[in-house]
Scaffold this active site. Structure first.
Site, PDB file in Angstrom:
ATOM      1  N   ASN A 115      -5.735  12.369   0.469  1.00 34.03           N
ATOM      2  CA  ASN A 115      -4.913  11.589   1.123  1.00 34.03           C
ATOM      3  C   ASN A 115      -5.404  10.377   2.558  1.00 34.03           C
ATOM      4  OD1 ASN A 115      -2.456  10.783   2.219  1.00 34.03           O
ATOM      5  ND2 ASN A 115      -2.229  11.942   4.135  1.00 34.03           N
ATOM      6  N   LYS A 116      -5.057   9.776   3.102  1.00 37.54           N
ATOM      7  CA  LYS A 116      -5.292   8.994   4.035  1.00 37.54           C
ATOM      8  C   LYS A 116      -6.636   9.231   5.031  1.00 37.54           C
ATOM      9  CE  LYS A 116      -5.040   5.249   4.770  1.00 37.54           C
ATOM     10  NZ  LYS A 116      -5.949   4.699   3.933  1.00 37.54           N
ATOM     11  N   ASP A 140      -2.336  10.230  -2.332  1.00 34.40           N
ATOM     12  CA  ASP A 140      -2.065   9.275  -3.111  1.00 34.40           C
ATOM     13  C   ASP A 140      -3.109  10.241  -4.318  1.00 34.40           C
ATOM     14  OD1 ASP A 140      -3.016   8.202  -0.379  1.00 34.40           O
ATOM     15  OD2 ASP A 140      -3.189   6.356  -2.076  1.00 34.40           O
ATOM     16  N   ARG A 173      -7.199  -0.493  -7.307  1.00 33.60           N
ATOM     17  CA  ARG A 173      -7.273   0.138  -6.005  1.00 33.60           C
ATOM     18  C   ARG A 173      -7.926   1.560  -6.479  1.00 33.60           C
ATOM     19  NH1 ARG A 173      -4.312   0.399  -0.845  1.00 33.60           N
ATOM     20  NH2 ARG A 173      -6.013   2.248   0.169  1.00 33.60           N
ATOM     21  N   ARG A 232       0.732  -0.970  -0.337  1.00 31.37           N
ATOM     22  CA  ARG A 232       0.019   0.046  -0.211  1.00 31.37           C
ATOM     23  C   ARG A 232       0.671   1.467   0.069  1.00 31.37           C
ATOM     24  NH1 ARG A 232       2.339   1.860   3.554  1.00 31.37           N
ATOM     25  NH2 ARG A 232       0.797   3.634   4.054  1.00 31.37           N
TER      26      ARG A 232
HETATM   27  O1  MRU Z   1      -4.747   2.837   2.281  1.00 35.13           O
HETATM   28  P1  MRU Z   1      -3.222   3.333   1.809  1.00 35.13           P
HETATM   29  O2  MRU Z   1      -1.810   2.610   2.961  1.00 35.13           O
HETATM   30  O3  MRU Z   1      -2.460   3.121   0.688  1.00 35.13           O
HETATM   31  O4  MRU Z   1      -2.890   5.142   2.292  1.00 35.13           O
HETATM   32  C1  MRU Z   1      -2.106   5.750   2.091  1.00 35.13           C
HETATM   33  C2  MRU Z   1      -1.464   6.761   2.392  1.00 35.13           C
HETATM   34  O5  MRU Z   1      -2.595   7.765   1.850  1.00 35.13           O
HETATM   35  C3  MRU Z   1      -0.185   7.455   2.255  1.00 35.13           C
HETATM   36  O6  MRU Z   1      -0.236   8.721   2.921  1.00 35.13           O
HETATM   37  C4  MRU Z   1      -0.266   7.842   0.487  1.00 35.13           C
HETATM   38  O7  MRU Z   1      -0.272   6.708   0.368  1.00 35.13           O
HETATM   39  C5  MRU Z   1       1.608   8.580  -0.179  1.00 35.13           C
HETATM   40  S1  MRU Z   1       2.452   7.604   0.829  1.00 35.13           S
HETATM   41  C6  MRU Z   1       4.196   7.846   0.053  1.00 35.13           C
END
Ligand code: MRU
Length: 345
Positions: free
Chosen positions: A247-248, A237, A89, A46
């Site tokens: 982002n997350k 992302d 995804r 991820r």
């Molecule tokens: O759901 P995930 O764990 O893939 O989400 C990841 C994030 O939100 C990260 O902050 C983002 O991908 C940046 S990673 C360098």
């Protein structure tokens, strides 16, 4: 960082199983596009850049797997490989960026023998892998200059070596600042519901003796109000053309809090994460994940059976709340359409 998130071993892609960290450290081997797509979907791997690198290897693996078939079978199999990987995804644009780059190579060499096409695709996947680490180090050096010595830096989710091919984006900035001799400490949000902060960011920092304090997500406001946070650095992302940042889930909440407390909010972001084809954050597809992630964790369910659940995996922080984007081409203060267009020349 000594661990390799993804590695090429004996003609296979191996990825650390991030679902079981930090309790166990294990690699899983992959030998086809559909198995890699599964690894992305169920979050063995991820983090936006790592997903892009995995997808590139997925394309190469499929080409190697099909290289002894007929021209027609090979190329229709490759088309299916792209489709299955594209569906893994939706939010991290690095996935589509990497697949587009692999497709462009495929188009250039498609008239050659299958085995030669496969080798060329593998070379490109290796290059995307190596390039990601180089970019993170360049970005890290730019970002490190923004952090004062002694800074207490809050981060959300995991944007570290585990989310990339190595070094990390947000945690790359922290690593570079530490490498430059600055005393930096990290406050890691636990990051409900998948716990990337508690399980992965905390683990990465502990591995390298970078001081880290774990908090639950709802403690960030308290920490800021009591003057315990000097800066926020997160990854992303997908960044829209106007500078809005996906982002997350929970990042938006942190950005609002940082704004309310006049704390700089930085986003570490390679150019491969900027999507000039989406005008603003409202156009970014937001993944909705399984209710099980919210009603419990692994084998333990704590919410009532039958309850309705929402589980959007990402949120959008409006550009106005972003102090600066940290890219491999330099720092973009208060990002907007004009500044991002200039970045791409
Ligand atoms: O759901 P995930 O764990 O893939 O989400 C990841 C994030 O939100 C990260 O902050 C983002 O991908 C940046 S990673 C360098």
């Amino acid at each position: 960082m000594k661990v390799e998130t993804l590695r090429w071993t004996d003609g296979k892609l191996e990825m650390i199983d991030q679902r079981i960290l930090p309790a166990a450290f294990e690699y899983i081997a992959y030998d086809s596009a559909s198995s890699v797509a599964g690894g992305i979907r169920n979050m063995v791997v991820r983090g936006a850049p790592a997903i892009g690198v995995a997808a590139a290897y997925g394309v190469a693996l499929e080409a190697l797997r099909l290289q002894d078939t007929s021209f027609l079978e090979f190329h229709s199999g490759m088309e299916q490989a792209f489709v299955v990987l594209e569906k893994s995804r939706p939010t991290a644009v690095n996935l589509f960026w990497a697949l587009q780059r692999m497709r462009a190579i495929w188009m250039v060499v498609r008239a050659r023998k299958n085995a030669e096409v496969a080798q060329r695709l593998l070379e490109e996947a290796h290059e995307i892998h190596a390039e990601d680490i180089r970019i993170n180090k360049t970005m890290g050096a730019f970002g490190a200059e923004l952090l004062p010595d002694g800074a207490r830096v809050l981060t959300h989710c995991n944007a570290g070596a585990l989310a990339t091919a190595g070094w990390g984006t947000a945690l790359g900035v922290i690593r570079s600042a530490v490498e430059a001799g600055k005393k930096i400490s990290v406050i890691a949000d636990e990051t409900r519901p998948f716990l990337q902060g508690a399980r992965l960011t905390a683990w990465e920092m502990v591995q390298e003796n970078i001081p880290v304090t774990l908090i639950t997500d709802n403690m960030a406001g308290f920490m800021m109000a009591t003057g315990e946070v000097d800066a926020v650095v997160v990854g992303t992302d997908r960044v829209a053309a106007n500078g809005d940042v996906a982002n997350k889930i929970g990042t938006y909440m942190v950005a609002v809090l940082a704004h309310a407390h006049s704390i700089p909010f930085y986003v570490a972001c390679p150019l491969s994460t900027i999507d000039m084809n989406v005008a603003n954050g409202g156009e970014i597809p937001i993944e909705e994940r399984s209710p099980d992630e919210v009603t419990g964790f692994r084998d333990c369910q704590w919410a009532a059976e039958g309850v309705q659940v929402r589980n959007p995996a990402f949120d959008v922080t409006p550009a106005e709340l972003v102090t600066a984007l940290i890219t491999e081409k330099g720092v973009v203060q208060q990002p907007d359409l004009e500044k991002l267009s200039t970045l791409f020349g």
